[in-house]
Structures are given as C-alpha cells and as structure tokens.
Design a protein around this motif. Structure first.
Motif, PDB file in Angstrom:
ATOM      1  N   CYS A 113       0.811  -1.220   0.000  1.00 47.05           N
ATOM      2  CA  CYS A 113       0.000   0.000   0.000  1.00 47.05           C
ATOM      3  C   CYS A 113       0.837   1.259   0.000  1.00 47.05           C
ATOM      4  CB  CYS A 113      -0.938   0.017   1.207  1.00 47.05           C
ATOM      5  SG  CYS A 113      -0.066   0.191   2.794  1.00 47.05           S
ATOM      6  N   ASP A 114       2.153   1.129   0.193  1.00 46.32           N
ATOM      7  CA  ASP A 114       2.986   2.318   0.345  1.00 46.32           C
ATOM      8  C   ASP A 114       3.946   2.525  -0.832  1.00 46.32           C
ATOM      9  OD1 ASP A 114       4.613   0.174   0.841  1.00 46.32           O
ATOM     10  OD2 ASP A 114       5.419   0.915   2.742  1.00 46.32           O
ATOM     11  N   SER A 115       3.589   1.994  -1.994  1.00 46.63           N
ATOM     12  CA  SER A 115       4.395   2.178  -3.211  1.00 46.63           C
ATOM     13  C   SER A 115       3.500   2.715  -4.327  1.00 46.63           C
ATOM     14  CB  SER A 115       5.059   0.864  -3.626  1.00 46.63           C
ATOM     15  OG  SER A 115       6.006   0.459  -2.674  1.00 46.63           O
ATOM     16  N   PRO A 116       3.140   4.000  -4.238  1.00 44.57           N
ATOM     17  CA  PRO A 116       2.126   4.550  -5.142  1.00 44.57           C
ATOM     18  C   PRO A 116       2.612   4.833  -6.555  1.00 44.57           C
ATOM     19  CG  PRO A 116       2.936   6.267  -3.675  1.00 44.57           C
ATOM     20  CD  PRO A 116       3.550   4.978  -3.209  1.00 44.57           C
ATOM     21  N   LEU A 117       3.886   4.545  -6.863  1.00 39.76           N
ATOM     22  CA  LEU A 117       4.407   4.777  -8.208  1.00 39.76           C
ATOM     23  C   LEU A 117       4.630   3.478  -8.974  1.00 39.76           C
ATOM     24  CD1 LEU A 117       7.066   7.557  -7.435  1.00 39.76           C
ATOM     25  CD2 LEU A 117       4.767   7.861  -8.346  1.00 39.76           C
ATOM     26  N   LEU A 118       3.991   2.399  -8.547  1.00 44.50           N
ATOM     27  CA  LEU A 118       4.250   1.101  -9.160  1.00 44.50           C
ATOM     28  C   LEU A 118       4.040   1.144 -10.676  1.00 44.50           C
ATOM     29  CD1 LEU A 118       1.468  -0.810  -9.883  1.00 44.50           C
ATOM     30  CD2 LEU A 118       1.207  -0.520  -7.444  1.00 44.50           C
TER      31      LEU A 118
END
Length: 201
Positions: A104-109
């Motif tokens: 949930c804490d990698s919004p640039l996937l």
C-alpha cells in the motif's frame, strides 16, 4: 503458445495489513499522498492491470470497505504477521489462476507490472515472478500461481515468515525494471514528502 496472461485471470491484492512501525504505528495505507490515501493511489495504478481486486488490512476495515472492494484480514493467529500472511489471506479467497500483490505504500508502481511479470512467468515456465530494480529484488510485488496456496499455508504454519525463503522454493522468474523509483516504498514522513516530488513513471 500463450505468451501473455489475460488480466481477467489475475487477482490484484493490495497489502495494507502492516503495523506502520517506522511511521509511528499509523495506518500507512490511509496516509494522504497527492490528494488521496496511499492505498487508493496504489489501487488506481494496479486495478487497470488485473481483474478482481482485494485489500488486505488489519485495522480501519470500515474505511477500506467504503472503496467497494472485499477487505481481508490476516487470520487471528497470524495478525500483523507480515506480507506472507497477507499473501495467504489473498490466496485463500482468490478465484483466478493468479494473484498479484502490491504494498500500500508504493504509489508509483509500474503500469506494466502485471503484463511483464506475466510474460516472464509463462516464458520461463515459472510459478512465481518478481521484479528487480536498482539491482534489488522487490519481493512484495509478487505474481504467483493461485495453486500455491496449500504450499504457502504449510510454510506459514511451520513458522516461515520470510518471502525470499518461500519464493525460492519454487520455479522463479525475475524481471528487470529500469525505474527503481517505481518500487520505492514510504516508511517515514520524510519519505512521504520526498516522494511527493518524484514524477510518476
């Protein structure tokens, strides 16, 4: 020969079940980033790549449910037990042939994460596919066969908790991605502020 996995055959799972210890114990998935909770930013990037979507969370369940997706918690004996507990929660209800996880804490996937992992998994006749960026494996972004649920259940029941010890038990495909920023995760408020300035890949 099939060279790609149909997106409808992949269930996406957002992992939002951690304690957020390095961010003061807050629910990282609900921290605002560019105007939306981080987990919603991840959802916006992952959902177009897959079929069904699930969320793994262990608190604030009512908030996550307002997003209109099934919300799964770790089983009581594995509460806050790390990503593998989230993997297993997703596999237990997955109805498609494959499950793809993302924190949930990698919004640039990457917008092509599912496609590229799927191509490699089929090409190499693997059961699990993982990305690698900046010379480092990114094992929390994991495409896996749903048929691995029994194996993972047994691994976790025996006390296993490390992703790499489980994934290396199976035929594994590794895919190199050029942009390491795409896999950056936000662990602290400083990370949150710094990543605000990073262009979306």
């Amino acid at each position: 020969m099939v060279s790609a996995i149909d997106r409808a055959d992949i269930t996406g799972l957002i992992l939002a079940g951690g304690r957020g210890s390095r961010m003061g114990g807050i629910d990282k998935g609900l921290q605002p980033w560019r105007g939306l909770p981080m987990a919603q930013q991840v959802l916006a990037r992952l959902q177009p790549q897959v079929g069904p979507m699930l969320i793994n969370a262990n608190r604030n369940l009512d908030v996550y449910r307002t997003w209109g997706l099934p919300v799964l918690s770790d089983s009581p004996e594995r509460d806050f037990a790390g990503p593998l507990a989230g993997f297993l929660a997703g596999l237990e209800v997955c109805t498609t042939p494959y499950l793809l996880t993302a924190p949930c804490d990698s919004p640039l996937l990457p917008p092509d994460l599912a496609a590229r992992l799927g191509e490699a998994l089929l090409a190499e006749r693997a059961r699990i596919a993982l990305p690698r960026a900046g010379g480092r494996l990114q094992p929390v972004f994991c495409l896996m066969e749903a048929g691995l649920r029994d194996d993972l259940r047994a691994f976790v029941a025996s006390g296993g908790s490390k992703i790499d010890l489980w994934t290396t038990r199976h035929p594994l495909a590794i895919v190199d991605f050029d942009d390491a920023h795409a896999f950056e995760n936000i662990n602290t408020q400083a990370d949150l502020q710094r990543l605000e300035q990073t262009p979306s890949p």
